[in-house]
Enzyme design. Sequence first.
Site, PDB file in Angstrom:
ATOM      1  N   TRP A 140       0.865  -1.183   0.000  1.00 53.32           N
ATOM      2  CA  TRP A 140       0.000   0.000   0.000  1.00 53.32           C
ATOM      3  C   TRP A 140       0.905   1.237   0.000  1.00 53.32           C
ATOM      4  O   TRP A 140       1.791   1.346   0.868  1.00 53.32           O
ATOM      5  CB  TRP A 140      -0.874  -0.046   1.256  1.00 53.32           C
ATOM      6  CG  TRP A 140      -1.853   1.072   1.377  1.00 53.32           C
ATOM      7  CD1 TRP A 140      -2.668   1.565   0.401  1.00 53.32           C
ATOM      8  CD2 TRP A 140      -2.129   1.823   2.564  1.00 53.32           C
ATOM      9  NE1 TRP A 140      -3.449   2.583   0.914  1.00 53.32           N
ATOM     10  CE2 TRP A 140      -3.135   2.760   2.232  1.00 53.32           C
ATOM     11  CE3 TRP A 140      -1.640   1.794   3.864  1.00 53.32           C
ATOM     12  CZ2 TRP A 140      -3.639   3.656   3.163  1.00 53.32           C
ATOM     13  CZ3 TRP A 140      -2.145   2.673   4.790  1.00 53.32           C
ATOM     14  CH2 TRP A 140      -3.147   3.602   4.428  1.00 53.32           C
ATOM     15  N   ASP A 221      -1.043  -5.408   9.408  1.00 59.71           N
ATOM     16  CA  ASP A 221      -2.023  -4.505   8.815  1.00 59.71           C
ATOM     17  C   ASP A 221      -3.187  -5.405   8.413  1.00 59.71           C
ATOM     18  O   ASP A 221      -3.052  -6.242   7.518  1.00 59.71           O
ATOM     19  CB  ASP A 221      -1.413  -3.806   7.585  1.00 59.71           C
ATOM     20  CG  ASP A 221      -2.419  -2.884   6.899  1.00 59.71           C
ATOM     21  OD1 ASP A 221      -3.604  -2.906   7.287  1.00 59.71           O
ATOM     22  OD2 ASP A 221      -2.016  -2.158   5.974  1.00 59.71           O
ATOM     23  N   ALA A 223      -6.809  -5.142   7.191  1.00 59.23           N
ATOM     24  CA  ALA A 223      -7.797  -4.164   6.717  1.00 59.23           C
ATOM     25  C   ALA A 223      -8.951  -4.781   5.941  1.00 59.23           C
ATOM     26  O   ALA A 223      -9.902  -4.081   5.618  1.00 59.23           O
ATOM     27  CB  ALA A 223      -7.106  -3.122   5.836  1.00 59.23           C
ATOM     28  N   LYS A 256     -13.687  -1.426   5.615  1.00 64.95           N
ATOM     29  CA  LYS A 256     -14.082  -2.181   4.413  1.00 64.95           C
ATOM     30  C   LYS A 256     -15.106  -3.257   4.754  1.00 64.95           C
ATOM     31  O   LYS A 256     -16.081  -3.423   4.030  1.00 64.95           O
ATOM     32  CB  LYS A 256     -12.865  -2.851   3.770  1.00 64.95           C
ATOM     33  CG  LYS A 256     -11.588  -2.057   3.864  1.00 64.95           C
ATOM     34  CD  LYS A 256     -11.313  -1.234   2.637  1.00 64.95           C
ATOM     35  CE  LYS A 256     -10.038  -0.435   2.853  1.00 64.95           C
ATOM     36  NZ  LYS A 256      -9.624   0.329   1.719  1.00 64.95           N
TER      37      LYS A 256
HETATM   38  C1  LMR Z   1      -6.741   1.657  -1.276  1.00 67.97           C
HETATM   39  O1  LMR Z   1      -5.599   1.185  -1.253  1.00 67.97           O
HETATM   40  O2  LMR Z   1      -7.372   1.844  -2.313  1.00 67.97           O
HETATM   41  C2  LMR Z   1      -7.412   2.003   0.012  1.00 67.97           C
HETATM   42  O3  LMR Z   1      -6.711   1.484   1.081  1.00 67.97           O
HETATM   43  C3  LMR Z   1      -7.725   3.445   0.132  1.00 67.97           C
HETATM   44  C4  LMR Z   1      -6.577   4.269   0.580  1.00 67.97           C
HETATM   45  O4  LMR Z   1      -6.725   4.980   1.573  1.00 67.97           O
HETATM   46  O5  LMR Z   1      -5.508   4.267  -0.036  1.00 67.97           O
END
Ligand code: LMR
Length: 401
Positions: A140, A221, A223, A256
């Site tokens: 990410w 993490d 999520a 989410k």
């Molecule tokens: C994403 O990766 O699309 C999500 O986790 C939204 C974000 O905050 O980046």
Amino acid sequence: MAKPLIQAVPPSLFDALKPQAQDPLLALMAEFRTDKREGKIDLGVGMYRDASGITPVMRAVKAAERILFETQTTKGYMGPEGDAVFVDLLKPIVFGDIFAKNDRVVGLQAPGGTGALRLGAELIAAVSPRAKVWLGEPTWPNHRPLLNAARLAVEGFKHFDRAAQTLLFDETMGALTKAAPGDVVLLQACCHNPTGADYTMDQWRAIAETLAARGLVPFFDFAYQGLGDGLDADAAGMRLVLDHVDEALVGYASDKNFGVYRERVGALYVVAGNARAANAAYTQALALARANWSMPSDHGAAAVRLVLQSPELRRDWSAELDTMRARVLANRARLAALNPRLSAVTRQRGMFSQLDVTPETVTQLKDTHGIYMVGSGRINVAGFRDDGEVVRFAEALASAG
Ligand code: LMR
């Protein structure tokens, strides 16, 4: 006569500032919004989308919000810990019934998964400023900035071979062997963002044993619980690791799996070696939260709490989450069937896959077909509103070469 004081002119704070480029993902969101073309497809930001193309408020959450509206008597302050009942009710979902009762586990509410990760990073920096954080990449894009903002040094290792569409497990093990005792390893518990390539249970076991043997601290993490293979299945690897190590952190997002994205609902859990250390870590985290946001906002966590408190709403939430997951898996199967180049997406889990496409192809798909995906080749598999969009995407990709 006294000389008049010459006032020093302070240098301007902002005059020399250059504008900062917008985060590419957020810029893509904005670009999609202003695109006037009919039939545009948003595979950018990670949000689930239903058949009408919206990210729905889940039924149980809507019902909980109604209850809140009717019954909430005050908007008085909570505290830096946020909604402690929300944090407690979430615990067995995250850790399993038995481990959740362990007094080595403490938690507090945080503003979304990002807030939870930032708080965890600051806690690590406060107690062990020289600890390095090992990070599998691609990841990410906010992981590095967030860890750096907490003044932690980050060392990357390769998580994924994009051309082969496979996870590079030897690279993970190599990093764990190089890391110094006390270092931290950031691990995505499930539904890897951006690749969808998760560790197998055998790989989690090897990771767990190496972390324990080398005195490394996992920082999870977490999520996307429930969007891969199911609530318990998605937690299984992390739980296995927690059976092996004394200390860990978990940055959890409910955004989410409860569909409450903009409400920013998350929690930081800390697992310590014993109850006394856990309590000390908790009080340190409270102080850091206080210095950051004082208290997390309440509404989303209160709604999630109400869902979890009501057996009926909880059942409905879980059923709707099952439907969402089934849709993601169906999209994966459909993509793979339509285009052999996409065959690997059935092995991947969660909202994302990172396709082996060039940035030029990404631009071409956007310009020619109104299909928005991240420049890295990431698609949000949960972003297709219907089968027709899946087909259009597969065909557009084939024609893009
Ligand atoms: C994403 O990766 O699309 C999500 O986790 C939204 C974000 O905050 O980046």
